[in-house]
Every structure is written in C-alpha cells, then in structure tokens.
Design an enzyme around this catalytic site. Structure first.
Site, PDB file in Angstrom:
ATOM      1  N   LYS A  44       1.157  -1.266   0.129  1.00  0.00           N
ATOM      2  CA  LYS A  44      -0.076  -0.043   0.043  1.00  0.00           C
ATOM      3  C   LYS A  44       1.011   1.207  -0.044  1.00  0.00           C
ATOM      4  CE  LYS A  44      -3.734  -0.530   2.371  1.00  0.00           C
ATOM      5  NZ  LYS A  44      -4.435  -0.887   3.566  1.00  0.00           N
ATOM      6  N   ARG A 114      -3.073   2.846   8.965  1.00  0.00           N
ATOM      7  CA  ARG A 114      -3.447   1.411   8.210  1.00  0.00           C
ATOM      8  C   ARG A 114      -2.205   0.422   8.137  1.00  0.00           C
ATOM      9  NH1 ARG A 114      -6.538   4.546   4.582  1.00  0.00           N
ATOM     10  NH2 ARG A 114      -8.789   3.662   4.641  1.00  0.00           N
ATOM     11  N   GLY A 123      -5.645 -10.803   8.895  1.00  0.00           N
ATOM     12  CA  GLY A 123      -5.382 -10.972  10.528  1.00  0.00           C
ATOM     13  C   GLY A 123      -4.718  -9.790  11.007  1.00  0.00           C
ATOM     14  N   MET A 125      -3.708  -5.859  12.104  1.00  0.00           N
ATOM     15  CA  MET A 125      -4.493  -5.056  12.295  1.00  0.00           C
ATOM     16  C   MET A 125      -4.935  -4.280  11.126  1.00  0.00           C
ATOM     17  SD  MET A 125      -4.027  -1.561  14.614  1.00  0.00           S
ATOM     18  CE  MET A 125      -4.071  -0.539  13.262  1.00  0.00           C
ATOM     19  N   ARG A 358      -6.721   0.274  -9.223  1.00  0.00           N
ATOM     20  CA  ARG A 358      -6.268  -1.200  -9.175  1.00  0.00           C
ATOM     21  C   ARG A 358      -6.781  -1.560 -10.784  1.00  0.00           C
ATOM     22  NH1 ARG A 358     -10.394  -3.185  -4.603  1.00  0.00           N
ATOM     23  NH2 ARG A 358     -12.394  -2.142  -5.622  1.00  0.00           N
ATOM     24  N   HIS A 474     -22.507  -4.757  -5.905  1.00  0.00           N
ATOM     25  CA  HIS A 474     -22.015  -5.946  -5.670  1.00  0.00           C
ATOM     26  C   HIS A 474     -22.322  -7.041  -6.778  1.00  0.00           C
ATOM     27  CE1 HIS A 474     -21.912 -10.151  -4.038  1.00  0.00           C
ATOM     28  NE2 HIS A 474     -20.951  -9.856  -3.582  1.00  0.00           N
ATOM     29  N   SER A 784      -1.421 -40.553 -28.070  1.00  0.00           N
ATOM     30  CA  SER A 784      -2.331 -39.381 -27.567  1.00  0.00           C
ATOM     31  C   SER A 784      -2.686 -39.876 -26.176  1.00  0.00           C
ATOM     32  CB  SER A 784      -3.711 -39.577 -28.484  1.00  0.00           C
ATOM     33  OG  SER A 784      -4.397 -38.287 -28.150  1.00  0.00           O
ATOM     34  N   CYS A 851      -5.803 -35.683 -25.808  1.00  0.00           N
ATOM     35  CA  CYS A 851      -7.061 -35.612 -26.082  1.00  0.00           C
ATOM     36  C   CYS A 851      -8.154 -36.000 -24.706  1.00  0.00           C
ATOM     37  CB  CYS A 851      -7.367 -36.523 -27.072  1.00  0.00           C
ATOM     38  SG  CYS A 851      -7.298 -38.306 -26.554  1.00  0.00           S
ATOM     39  N   TYR A 871       0.128 -31.406 -30.278  1.00  0.00           N
ATOM     40  CA  TYR A 871      -1.059 -31.049 -30.352  1.00  0.00           C
ATOM     41  C   TYR A 871      -1.788 -31.094 -29.115  1.00  0.00           C
ATOM     42  CZ  TYR A 871      -3.106 -35.781 -31.422  1.00  0.00           C
ATOM     43  OH  TYR A 871      -3.316 -36.919 -31.289  1.00  0.00           O
TER      44      TYR A 871
END
Lengths: 892, 892
Positions: A44, A114, A123, A125, A358, A474, A784, A851, A871
C-alpha cells in the site's frame, strides 16, 4: 497445495555513519518512495508513493517502514524517540501541505492509520479512521464542515474504533450502548440519531473506555497516533497473522509498514462527492470513462448499492472542472499502468482526490477489445495483449446470444451489467437457486440487491436480476468477473419474497414462470427467447490471429459428428484428435443391431450383426472426413465395455427379446454375465479388439471404405486409427497387424490400388503404457494421452465416485484443484513427460498429442507446451481458449 | 512376453589347409564329441557323446554337425560326396563295433535317424526307426530275433514312417490299409495280426509307396539313409519350424544336427527287457534305486502303464549281473551329473544299454532331502543345494497329513505314487472333475489309468487314484511333478464308469461318497479322515537354516489373527508386514456395531458406535502383539469402502433395522448412497480417514492402548501404523499428525509416560505415490508396496474382472504370466524401483517392504532382492517358500 511464496528480502543494514530512514513521505512537496519499494514500504505504501510521484492528487501522508516494525518487535517493544521525532517531522510537513493542524480547534488535520505489508495478509490490524479528533478538534471539524452532526459522528466512530482495535475493548459494548441511546431517542436507524443523541453517545463511549482502560480516551492526538502505530506493529505477531504466514509459507518478511494518511470526506456538502469508475467499459471494453458517483456521500454508499448513483458522465453537469480532472486522471493512469483501471475517488469541497486504483475486472469480451485496442493505441505489444486476456474468459464470447429475429415479450429495462443471454425460472434466494439448480432446474436469481453471502446462489443461477444497484454494485462486479449474464437496477420490478412473486408493469410472475435476460441491452423479457450462435467480433479475430502466429502447439478437437467437426473447424481446430465411435451406435435403430452383436453366441452371428452396422459407420466417417477435409481425423476404436450398450430395464429387455427373437432370460443372463465390479478397469478399450476381433475389423473396414469413397470423390480424407487403453507393446503389435491386414483386404476387395496412408497410433492412458512408452513407440505412428483415464489410474480415483471425498480434499488443501479439471502436473504430468521422452528416444518422429478434457484447460495447455507436445485436442467450444492458452504458454 | 533366446553361435570356419569334420562318432572305440559341443552337435548329439565318453554303454552311432545342415540349406541343397564319404566311413566303424552289417541278410544293423538342434525345437522332422531294413534284411532280423512277427512288424513300421516323414505320403493311407487287412483277417488289435497278415500288409504298403512316389521303396539301406539325412536337413526350413524360431526369437542357430544311432530291442526274448528308473526315490528323496522293468518288452510298454511292471529290484532275481551293472550306472551318473537322474534302459540279449538320462522330477519333500543329502555326501555345496529346490515346491511339505490318531476306515492299498492327504467325492472323468471343482466341490479323480488328455481333470482334483499302472505311470509322474496326492495300481478297486461306482472289497461307493487317499502310504480309506499340521523334516530345517544364512531379504507375514501370527512365526516369519483390520469387524456381533457406525448420521453417533468396537480391537491387537512379541506388527488402518460392510439382502436389512431401531428404508437408502461404480477406485483407504477421522482415532486408540497394556505386562509389543492408498504427501502429512495426536492423547489419558515408539508409514499402491515417493518419504517411517492395487492401477486391470480377457491375453502371449500372480517387473516393477530410489534419496534410512500377494512368489521375490527391498511379507504358508526364494536370489 499452496505454492510456497518466498520473498527475497534484502535486509537494510544500518551502517554506523549513516542514519536509518524510518519514515517516507508522500505528498505534493515530495514523494520519497516508489512502486519498487514494496519490501520496505509495504504494498500500500509503495503504491501511494508511486501515484503521488506521477503527479496524481492522493491524500498526502507518510509510511513507516517494515524494518521499523521488525526492530520494534525484535527488540524491547518500545517506540524509539528517533522514530517519533521522524513521525512528528513528517506530520509537520503534512500540516503545512494541507493547511490543517493536528488537534486544531479550527481546522483539524485528521488521519487514517493502516497496516500494510509487502503481501496482502489478513489477520493483522486493519484501519483506524478519523484519528486526531478530540473534544476540541471535533468542534473545529464541526466549524469547517458546517455540519455538527457529521463531526460528532466522526468522533464517536474514532472512539469506538480506537477502543476496539488499539485497546482491545469488545465492540459489542459500544453497540449495546448505541442501541440503548437510539431506543431512548425513539429512533431505529443510526443516521436518524440527533446531534443531542450523538453528544450523549460520545459521553457514554468515553465512560466505557475509562471503565475498561482505567484511563481517559487520549485527548492528545500524538498519543493517539503513537498508540495506533504500536498497535499495528504488535498485530504483526498476533497468532492469527503468524499462522497465516506459516500456512502460506510466507517467509522472508520481517514486519508490516504503517501508513498515516490525511482523511478526506466526500460528505462535506454539495461541493463534495465520491465515486468509482473504470477507465474503459468493463462489459464491452469500449474506450469510454465508465462509472458512477454520488454527491455529498461517502465511498461505501456507492459500493453498497443503497442509493442509486448517477453515471460518472453527470459530473460534467455538476462540476465541469472536476470532470476534466477525471478524464485527465484516466489518461495518466492508463499511460502509466498500460491497463484499464478501476478507481475510487473523492471530491472534498471541490478538490478531487484519488483514493485507490487497481487493474479493473472485465468481461471476456471487454478483455479482448481492450487488449487489441491497447495494441493499436501503441500502449502494449501483441504478446502483451495475448497475456492480458485470461484464456478461459474467451468462453464468454462463444456463449449464445438471443436471436434478433426471435419475438421478444419485453417487460422492462435495467442496467446491462454483464452481457449474455439467460432464460430461467425465478429463484428468490441464494439457497433456493442452489437447491433448484442441483435438482436440474435452470433458474435466474432475482433479488433487490446482492451481498457476499449470496455468491453461491449467484454462481448456481444462469443469470442475475436486481431491482436496485448500479453498474458497480456487488451483483454487477461479481457477475462480470464470472462472465455471467446480469441486469441490475431494474427499478420497475417489484420483488415480493414472501409471496415469491415478481410484479412488473401490472404483470405477475411466480417461481415457476420463465423470464429471459439480455445482459447486453438490459432488457428483461417474459418467457424463453430463442438464442443463436454468437457473432464473433473483429477484435476476437485479431487476437486469434496473433495467438496462431505465436503458439507452437497445434489445436485439434474432440468431435464425433459432422456438426461438431464443422463448428470446431470454424473455431480454428486443425484436426480431430478424438473421434469416439461409441456414440454413433446409440443413434436410432443402430443400438438394436449393436445389442444383437453383443448378444451373439458365435463369431459368425456377431459378424452378421456387425455387417448391418458397417454401412452406418461408413457414412458417418465419410461425412466427418468431408467436414474435416485436408485435416487429420483420429478415429478411436470402440472403447467402452459392452454392457454399456445393454439395458437393465426389464421392459426394454423384453422388447429387445421380441425383436431379436430371443428369450428375455437369455438377454438378462448375458447382461448379468457382462456385469463388472470395476468397469473402468474392465473389459474395454483394446481388450475388446483382442477378444472380439470382428468389431475391430468392422470399424477398420468402415474407415477404409469411407476413405476410398472420399478419394474417388476427390475429397482429401485423412483418417488416423487410434487404439485405446494399450498397456503392453504386444497389444499394439497384434492389433496393428490386424488393422493393416484389414486395410489391405478392403483395398483388394474394392479393387483400389492408389496409396491411402492411414497412420496407426495408440492412446497412452494407463500408467503402464507411459512406463513402457519406449517399447510401444516402436509400433505406433502417434501417441495421444488420454488424461481422463490416466488421471483415474494414477491417483486411483474413479471420476464417477470422487464426489464423496473430493470436496473434503479441496477444503483441506490436500489437492489444490480437481485433477480431472486441471492436469496434475506433479504425478500424471510426470508420466506424460516420461512417455514423451521414452517414446521420442526410440522414435524421434513420433507425433504426440493429448485428447483428454484437460486439452481445453489453460493451465494444462501450458504444461503441454512446456513438455513439447505436438497438439492438444479439446471440445469444439474450447478451441479458441486453447489457441490463446497455447500462445500464452509460448510467449510467457 | 517371451524372453529372446540368443545363442552365441561360433561359426566354424574352414581354413584352406584344414579339412572340415562333418561327422562325429560316439561308441566304444572312440567318442569324438562332448556335452560342451551343443552348438555343433545339437543337444542330443552332444549328450550321447558325453555319456559314451564317460564309459556308459549307449547304443553307438554318429552325429552329422549342424554346420553341415547349414551348408546344405545355404548352397544348392545337394548332399556332398565328401559328407557321404564320411557317413560311410562312420557306418563301417559302427558295423565293426556292433558286429552287424547294414542291410545284412543274417545279422542286419538297424539305425534310428533323428534331428537334434542346439535347442529343443518342435516342428522339425522327428524320428525314423528301424532304418536299414529291406526285403533281405528283414529275413536276417527274423533269424537273429527268432521272431518273424517282430521282424515283419519292424519292417512295415519303417515303410510307413519313411513314406510319411521322408516322402510326405499321407499317414492315413497306411492306416486305412491296415484297417482293411485287419478286418479281412478278422482281428481288431494291431498285435493280433498274424505273420501272414503282416506279409500281406508289407506288400500293400510297398504298393502305396510305389503309386505315390513313382518308384519302389528303396532297398538300398544307404539310399534310405541318404534320403533320411536330406529330409532332416530340409525340415529345418519348413514353415512351422521357421515361424517357431521367429516367435521365440531364436536367432544365431544355423541348422540341426542329424543323429544316426544303432537300434536296440528289449523284446528280443526272455534275456531282453526294458525299464525306467530314478537314482533316488522321487517321492521321498531316499537314496535308493527306484524304478520298474518289464522282461521281453519295449520301452513304451513301461511308460504307458498297460502291463504292470516289476520293481527294478526284481532285476536282481532275474539277472544278478545286470542288476549290478544298473547300480554301477546309478553311481557313475550321479557322480557325473551331481543330480538325481531319471534313466531309460534296455537289455538286448543280456547287454545293458542306457538309452536316455535326464534330471529326475521329484516331489518337494524329495527335492529337499536329495539336496541336503548331496551336500553331506560331498557332491554339492550349500548354495548349490539351495538352488536345487524349486522354492514353490516347499509348499508341498506344508500340506496337512492325516492325523495318525484319527480313525481310519481302510479299504485297500495301492502304490504311494505321490505323497499328501486328500479327501473328496468321486469324479469318474477329467471333465467331471473340472466341472464339479468349478462348482465348489472337492473331488478325487478315480480312473483305471490316465493319459495326457486327462491333465486338466487331474489338476482340478485334490487327489488321483488309479487301479492300474506303476510308480512311473503317467498318473504317478504328473502328480509328483505337481506335488499332488496320488495312489496308482490299486488293483483291488473296480471302477465302473457307466454306473459311476467304485467297488472295493464288496463295498460300493458312488459319486457322492467321499474317500480319503494317503499318498505317503498308498492307503485308500472310506470317508473323510482328520488331518493335522505336517511334521517338518530335519532336512527341511537344515535347508531353511542355510537359506536364512544366505538371504538378504527379511521375510515377514500377512496375518490378521493371533493364530495366523503364531503359525507364521513357527514357519520363520520375522514380523507382520500386513495386519488387516477389516476382517476383525466381521467377527460375531461386531458387524452390527460396524453397520451402526456406517449408518450413523453425525460424528457423534458414529463416535458412539466406534466406542463399542474399540475394546474388541484393543483385545485383538493385544493378542497379536503378544504372539509376535519382539517383532514388528504393521497394522493397516481401515482400507475397504464402507459399503463392503453393509448387506444388500433385504431380509438382513430388515433385521438390522430392527436391531438398530431404524427404518429399513433408511438402511436401504444409505446402502444405495454408498454404492460406487468403481469401488476399487473409490472412497476407501486413507480417503476414509480423511472424511471419517473418528475411525482412525478409534483404531489408533486401540493400537496404543494395546501397546500400553502390553508394556505394563512386560510384553515387548512393536506396533507400526500403516496408512493405505496414499497418493499425495498432504494425505500423509495430515493423517500422520492425527495419528501422533491420538497416540499422545491416549498416553495422557492412561497416565502412561514411558516411551512407546510407533513408527508411522504408508503403503505405496497408487502409481502417483510411487511417482511422488520423494515427497511422501519425508513424512513416512516406512514404505510398503501394495502390489495388488499397484498392479491394478498400473495396468488398468480390475482383478475381479479380468477373467473375461486374461485367458486370451495369456494364450496370445500378450502377457507371459498373470500379473497378479507374478510381479510385472517391466511396468509395475519400474514404479517400485522409482519409488525406492526417490524415497531413499530423500530419506536414506527409510524401511521398504512389500506386502501384496507377490510377496510369496519366487520370481517376484528375486526382483525384490534385486531392487534392494528390506523385507517381503507373505501369507503364513508361503513363509518357507519366501525364505528359500530370497536365499536363491542372493546366491544366484
């Protein structure tokens, strides 16, 4: 399994004559960090410094380094004076730049605090907002905001957060108090509490604080800051954070940074506001500014979808200057990141601040368009563009859309949040959507709005319809991430969850009624609307062209019918890697002949039944060869155990008995005789050809006759014959001889003397075939890999039976992925590499493909590229995905 | 697959100044070859030369070399004059030595002509007997034999054989003629045809010959010989012989030798005879001359079992001198070959000839005794003795014998042809024996005599009883080879195959009656006689002692009960490598608790049901640990899918419902829910422990409590815990943690603080476990290969379902052996080696064993020794076999 994440951590060592820098400032006056400094400043902190240094207006602040945290935790857990001197120095700079003062009665500086490590790490702070407020400063905030209610609300939030996060006082104590005071004042909503009520609440909060800490809530903002910094440092070593790092094998990190940043408010009046926006349209990829904003509001109001926001273009009508600043912001960010950005911004009293940026999530269609556009705009190269589009997302482009010719019974229009065409019955809750889908129904999830706990139901439903929320709500964001059809903010729809009905324009629909959603237009229609094949865009064609230019792998397809072959060819398939013959026997009357063959008592009887099947097989092959002319068609000889063609239904057995003039007992007896305990490991594959050679002869005859008839019609048929489930070279030696003899006999019988070359190869799908691939290669023109069976046998997993334990295996991270979805490169992949190496060591020229269903999975394709397959063959709809994935593997 | 047989052929090159020797003589005057010259003289020729050169009286003759054959076939297919000169020269020597003359009217020399390559090779020309007879010589033979019938019979046989084998005239023409003349003379048996009839027959044969060859049957014996030699040479290249060499990959051989040998006759009067004998008793191994002979008879009369011969000791009463010659022959042969020999001999007018000698077949018991005796006699060393006994044959020594205390209802006595104790109902034909055995019955095959077409039924029956034939009859020889109980020549038994009854001493037994055979005494008894454990001989103990001294592999056992553990320990097991816990749940009432556990709805309910099973498991373990004290006991956690413990029987379901107070529907529903399509690849092994951890906890608790209680009782318990069906290291990591936690919790609960070490290991039985053995080894104290499952998954063969194609696979030589019987070293073995190498690379000290059924198979054990396993674990009865096989692998 989790990949171990190892961060190479360059420990900063303080030399005796050089002062350690513990705090890095970011703001207009200077920006001391940049995006490369994640280890020292955390993710950050490094990003905030980067944005500031490229000239964007980010609320200024400073970052305390991760090494400072390490020093704190590794020494005596005391904040050193040198650190606090640096902090105070930076605070002074912040005050100067913002023209606000920490703790001021007139124009107070408020900050957020932060944590922020080099890797995102739950987890630890989280956040304290509004730090700097005290009994005096709250008056100053009240004055400058001319909104006393706002200022008091900010103060009570700070006390609550500080008590909870820094001092560890239970949050419920504050909630209970809030409820008590709201009820005393006769209100139910937080926002309805009066100024007087808030003042009462603040006093009550301070009392709780005092009673549980034995001291007053700190009025000195510097003390607040000091305690907050220490709390962040300490949170690095709380058990939850430590165990998270252990589980995820995060080593090499020594601490977290602390970010102290000026608060800005979008709810300071009519000249303030907040919004979220994408620099391009995340649904279509169109290069236009796309987003929403709300005047006099906070960020969470937009995301939560509670107030329906305005399109970001409306900013132009509100504050033309800000709108132009936003467009400039878009330009700068895209030039800098060379990617479409998803930003959060706030306008505080006419000043635009960028809060976050972002890479933006987008639909597959948008991803293709943005990538191709960015090449033509000169931002990125072709290979970068290829890597920009998640290969799986191409699938969305191949989804059917509504046929424009079809009749539409339009009901209303909402916002076209995520494109696609979906028809289904109505489910009114996430659980209902999951249950009904599980029971085989096709449903739409219909909700006022959605929240994270609805994700399961959203995923289960074929489409999502909400009556509120905007393009960044959302529901919209999640659906676009999946490429699932979604319409939001269809405000004319009234959803009644108690009566489980939807009312729109006077018409009422219940759970059993079907609606259709057009995610590209936002149109909601009654009934099921006919779909048609998607129209592929020009950008798609361009991207595919680039993919074909870079990829090394050939992309073939698994197709059993002329229609499938046609479709796959249209999607770019370069051959058929797997043409299963068994499905052909289920069509129409053939199944009766097939059953007659299986019920036959002798080679002769069996031969007679097979003779009836021969013309059908020949015609099937002719059509497929014709559809694929000029390209290889790999026909696999009969693979499934014969009992799969019989029926256990007594009625059907009686009917069959009558048709074949046999007793039902006879049919039942043969059915029981063919029963197997573990059919997957039973009498199938080439084992059938060994014991019932006449089946092989019929199939090879059909293939050869089809090839001859094509040749006579000047159609370039290129059949290849593939022998399944080989485990020993002897199987292949003997069956190859039989195939060759049959081809020669057919040519002689047809008096055909031109050359027809039919390569004969084998599937590698038992571990033993991989282990003895050197011997097998001597008798095979190609290999194959049948990775479905190979996965079953390598793990000892029956694909049909893993449902009872696989979910637990994924939950407990015993397996990272379902190995039938994505190739297990560690185990199964090891066999594949071994087989390739052994095979090529004995026959350099041998052609090697895959395949199984993994042939359409990008991660598996990357592996196939790496190990040098020629392939991969996948279902027709996955061909474009495979082409892109192969290119990505090549350019990576 | 056949092992390629490559013979290093040293081509003899003729240098310009050295004459090539084409013919090698063997006889009293000189013997030019020896046993090392197989490539040049063929196997038969080299052996005849060898026997002659060590002074044994073999009918003299000479061998034409294999290179001569090659020259013939590779040049112009003309017998060269130089060759025929050499042949004539050698014939003259032969005439001198035998005092007979080729084609003589008074005392003619007759020879046999046989092919004989370096390797036995079916398809080539076989034998011509009596060559040298013509119209004159037959009179000479008649005179010297004083038996005109004998001489004429010999002549008609020569014409028939010569016409058939040399000239390619159909044999049936001669048969038809023979039938015609027999019927004309009113006889049915060949032997009954009169002298006149034979003369007529000879004339008729000559006529056939003339008509089909356009020339007379050659009267010149040299011409006969020349043509016979050419026929042998040509037979090297007939298609059947060529393809046999191709199929068996026999390369490096260029031709066959031709053996020309004097004929001798045992049927020339009362001073002639013939016999077969073993130099030691092939049933017990006792060092005594053992065999049978017939006066005035030919060899085939003895072997066919038509006339009951006299014991060879009776020669003493007939011709004392010959008997001493035979004893001297025995001495010379054993001194020369250092092995028990099986010989054929003929006395022609008082002169003893050795016709053939080869290593004698014997029972397991005899093999042990002979090997150990030969060491004490100084013939061979201990390691040679170890290699002399086929490891599998030891099984015969462990077969039960009749309890001497048991009451016996003796009926009669026959010859004790092959030891053992067998009780069964009576089958009167081979087919009947096969069918009834197939249907689960235990039968004895009761026949007047047996012939090669009875072999299937002889194998199916538990014992064989014949009323005629001697100790070297077909039944006796075959049964001894298998170690199957057999009594022959029980002359008092009357077998009536039409009424399907056996009459003996006035008592009648039918197909449903049971008889018992004591193969060691020859006693036939009515009813079933109780058996008891075999008494192991001193020689067996000695051999096992030597085996233990030389072997490197430890031999453990698979045992689930204290009784099995006890027995295995007695047979020399050094630990339990596989203690299956599932069988314990089927005993008595436990299955009800087990079903209750499976039907439980919740962890708690399941836990309660398991609590009831715990004490039982603990007691089982205590008893097993006690039986094995001081030795490791490897307990495998629950392995089979839970549905194996439920019942599909509706009645049983109802009963269970009542006992558990559940509805039958509930039980049926859960049974159906647990159904799997491929249970072998389903929810079993460690997958059960992952999803039902409480089962693991119960089992580990029982093991730990048992270990603690043993410790408290000063019993040295050494449990090890084995986790089955692991495919990923994560499974082992998580389950190991759970096992360790449970052990710790039990110790704490029991307040037990001494150390108990319980190693925790895993089975390697999925290919993926072998492929990732490096990762798995990090968390395992030991590996144990579960080769049953590993074979299933490596081939993709369900052991329960291969019956439909495995016979065809063996017939067509796609597989050399059933891979569930004998380890597939090429495929499965490759995974085993890989796992060992990867495992030890990451953990050098890891203990590695094998506990599939292959642990008792000598060929598989040899592989286990080679790849460096620490132990193999097999069923208790296979422990001695495994000890010997391990020693053989070590000394080879």
């Amino acid at each position: 399994m989790l990949n171990p994440i190892q961060i190479q951590y360059s420990q900063s060592q303080e030399t005796s004559n050089q002062k350690t820098k513990r705090v890095y400032y970011f703001g207009k006056s200077k920006s001391e960090g940049n995006k490369e400094m994640k280890e020292l400043l955390g993710g950050k902190g490094a990003n905030l410094a980067e944005l500031t240094s490229i000239g964007l207006r980010v609320p200024p602040g400073f970052t305390i380094t991760t090494t400072t945290c390490a020093d704190y935790n590794e020494s005596n857990q005391q904040l050193s004076e040198v650190l606090m001197d640096e902090v105070r120095e930076n605070l002074r700079l912040l005050e100067a730049e913002t023209d606000k003062r920490f703790g001021s009665e007139s124009n107070p500086l408020l900050v957020s605090v932060r944590s922020g490590a080099a890797l995102s790490m739950p987890g630890m702070m989280d956040t304290i907002l509004n730090l700097g407020l005290n009994d005096n400063a709250v008056e100053g905030l009240s004055t400058v905001s001319t909104n006393r209610r706002f200022a008091l609300d900010a103060y009570r939030r700070l006390i609550n957060m500080f008590a909870d996060v820094v001092m560890g006082i239970s949050h419920t104590l504050f909630e209970d108090e809030f409820d008590r005071i709201k009820s005393k004042h006769g209100v139910t909503q937080d926002a309805d509490l009066s100024v007087g009520g808030l003042e009462e609440l603040i006093a009550a909060y301070k009392k709780i604080y005092r009673e549980h800490c034995g001291q007053e809530f700190p009025q000195d903002p510097y003390q607040q800051l000091e305690q907050a910094i220490e709390a962040v440092f300490k949170s690095w070593n709380i058990p939850r954070a430590v165990s998270y790092r252990q589980i995820n094998e995060i080593t090499g990190l020594r601490g977290t940074a602390v970010n102290v940043q000026t608060m800005v408010f979008g709810n300071m009046g009519e000249d303030s506001g907040t919004g979220v926006a994408f620099t391009r349209d995340p649904a279509t990829g169109e290069n236009r500014f796309f987003g929403e904003f709300l005047i006099n509001a906070q960020g969470e109001d937009v995301v939560a979808g509670i107030r329906t926001p305005q399109p970001v273009q409306e900013v132009l009508n509100w504050r033309k200057d800000i709108y132009h600043q936003l467009l400039e912001l878009k330009r700068i960010l895209e030039n800098h990141y060379l990617e479409m950005q998803d930003i959060e911004f706030t306008i505080e009293r006419g000043t635009l601040y960028l809060l976050q940026t972002r890479t933006g999530k987008r639909t597959g269609q948008a991803a293709v368009k943005i990538a191709v556009d960015m090449v033509s705009e000169g931002h990125i190269t072709e290979t970068q563009a290829l890597l920009r589009v998640p290969a799986n997302d191409l699938n969305q482009l191949l989804l059917p859309t509504f046929n424009p010719q079809a009749e539409r019974d339009g009901l209303t229009k909402g916002l076209p949040a995520s494109p696609g065409a979906a028809s289904g019955r109505l489910a009114f809750s996430a659980d209902e959507a999951v249950d009904r889908t599980h029971n085989g129904e096709t449903v739409l999830l219909v909700r006022k709005e959605t929240s994270p706990e609805d994700v399961g139901g959203m995923h289960a439903a074929v489409g999502i319809l909400t009556s509120t929320g905007g393009m960044t709500s959302h529901a919209a964001v999640v659906a676009r991430g999946w490429g699932k059809c979604c319409i939001v903010g269809a405000t004319k729809i009234e959803i009644d969850t108690s009566s489980r009905t939807v009312k729109v324009n006077g018409r009422i629909f219940n759970a059993q009624d079907t609606l259709s959603l057009d995610g590209s237009t936002g149109e909601v229609m009654s009934g099921e609307v006919a779909t048609h094949e998607p129209q592929l865009t020009e950008e798609f064609a361009t991207l595919m062209e680039w993919a074909d230019r870079y990829r090394k792998l050939n992309i073939w397809t698994n197709a059993d019918t002329p229609a499938d072959a046609q479709r796959a060819r249209q999607y770019g398939a370069e051959g058929i890697g797997l043409c299963r013959t068994e499905h052909m026997f289920f069509e129409g009357d053939r199944i009766t002949e097939m059953r007659e063959m299986i019920l036959a008592d002798s080679h002769n009887e069996r031969g007679r039944a097979l003779e009836k099947l021969l013309p059908w097989q020949r015609e099937d092959f002719k059509k497929i060869f014709t559809a694929m002319q000029g390209m290889p068609v790999t026909v696999r000889l009969l693979d499934p155990p014969l009992h799969e063609f019989l029926t256990h239904d007594e009625h059907a057995q009686r009917e069959l008995a009558q048709r074949l003039n046999l007793t039902p007992q006879r049919i039942k007896a043969r059915t029981d005789q063919l029963h197997e305990n573990n059919p997957m490991l039973g009498h199938r594959g080439c084992r059938l050809s060994i014991t019932y050679p006449e089946i092989l002869v019929m199939q090879v005859t059909a293939i050869t006759e089809a090839a001859i008839e094509c040749a006579q019609a000047r159609i370039d048929a290129r059949p290849e014959i593939m022998i399944p489930l080989v485990g020993t070279d002897q199987e292949l030696i003997q069956l190859r001889r039989q195939v060759e003899n049959t081809i020669a006999a057919v040519k002689q019988a047809k008096d055909f003397h031109d050359q027809i070359k039919i390569p004969i190869g084998t599937m590698i799908e038992t571990p033993r075939a991989a282990l003895t691939a050197d011997q097998i290669a001597e008798h095979a023109d190609f290999f194959s890999f049948g990775t479905n069976d190979l996965t079953q046998m390598t793990f000892g997993f029956s694909r049909d039976d893993i449902a009872s334990f696989l979910p637990e295996y994924l939950n407990r991270e015993i397996l990272a992925k379902d190995p039938f979805q994505s190739l297990d490169t560690v185990g199964v992949g090891q066999l594949i590499e071994m087989a390739i190496n052994k095979g090529r060591a004995n026959k350099e020229s041998i052609k090697v493909g895959l395949c199984g269903e993994h042939g359409g999975d990008p991660a598996s394709i990357a592996f196939c590229h790496k190990v040098g397959l020629n392939y991969v063959s996948c279902s027709p709809f996955r061909v474009p995905v495979a082409r892109l994935a192969a290119a990505q593997a090549a350019v990576k």
